[in-house]
Design a protein around this motif. Structure first.
Motif: not given
Lengths: 112, 112
Positions: A24-26, A34-41, A43-45, B3-4
Motif C-alpha cells: 500500500r505504501a508503494i 511515476p517512480v523508479s523501483v530503486s527510488s521506491l525501495a 524509504p521502505l526498509r 522490514p517495517i
DNA sequence: CAAATAGTTAAGTATGTGCTTGACAATTGC
DNA sequence: GCAATTGTCAAGCACATACTTAACTATTTG
C-alpha cells in the motif's frame, strides 16, 4: 472434505496485494507520479530485490504498471485494479446497507 | 535492512479477510441473513473446524459479528469492516482519478 | 575501459495460512 | 440418562509469503 480448488481470480489478487502495508505504501508513492523501483525501495526498509517482488505482485493484480527504459524500470499507477475493487464493493453495498438498516429489526426477531 | 515491524492494522485485516474466496462466500451467505456456523459450513467443502477459523478471521476484521445462544453460534453481517474499506478507497479515489485523467499527458511528458 | 548504478534471478529461511484430524465440552431431543 | 447435534481447542501438515543474500546482467558515467 477437500477445499475448493484454488484458481485465483482478479479479486483475490487485488485484495491480497492491498493486504500488505508495504505494498500500500508503494501504491501511495506511485499515485503521486511515476517512480523508479530503486527510488521506491529507498524509504521502505527492505532490499531492492524485495521491492521488485512487491512491484511484481502489484503488477499482476492490475494495480500498477511498469516499463523499463535503459536500466530503469518506471512504475505507474494502473487504475484497472482499483476499479475491480470498486465494482466488487458496489455490487454488494446496496444489499449490505439494506441488511444494516434492518439489523435492529432482525435482532429483535431473533432474540425472543 | 529489516522490514517495517508488522503490527496489523484494521485495513490489513479487512483486505486479508476479503482476499480469500471462501471467506467472501461466507460473507455473501451472511449478507442475506443470520446463519449458524454449521449451516455456513455445509455448502463449503471444508470441515466445521475450518469454517470456525474463517469466521474468526472475519470477526477480527470487523466484517462479521457472531454470538452464541445455546449450542448454536449465529453469524451476522457487521458493516463496520466494509466501511473501513470504503473509507480507505474514498481517501484515495479522488487523487487516483486525477492521476488517471492526466495519465496520457504524463506518458507524453515522460517518454521524450 | 572501469566503476558505479539499476535491476534480475535463484536459492534459502522464517513465519503465516488454510486446512485436517482427533479429543473434548456443552446443549438439546428422545 | 443417552445419543445426537453444535461447536471449540490443540496439533500437525503442506504450501504460500515476505523477506534475505549472493551471483549475475545490463546500462550509464567518469
Amino acid at each position: 472434505m477437500n477445499p475448493i480448488p484454488n484458481r485465483k481470480t482478479n479479486v483475490d489478487r487485488v485484495f491480497h496485494a492491498l493486504g500488505d502495508p508495504t505494498r500500500r505504501a508503494i501504491l501511495e508513492r506511485v499515485s503521486s507520479g511515476p517512480v523508479s523501483v530503486s527510488s521506491l525501495a529507498k524509504p521502505l526498509r527492505i532490499t531492492l530485490a524485495a521491492t521488485v517482488q512487491h512491484v511484481q505482485v502489484l503488477e499482476k493484480s492490475g494495480l500498477l504498471h511498469s516499463s523499463k527504459v535503459g536500466r530503469v524500470r518506471t512504475c505507474r499507477m494502473e487504475p484497472k485494479g482499483l476499479s475491480v475493487l470498486e465494482q466488487w464493493i458496489s455490487e454488494r453495498r446496496s444489499l449490505w446497507e439494506r441488511r444494516f438498516d434492518r439489523l435492529g429489526e432482525l435482532l429483535a426477531e431473533e432474540t425472543d
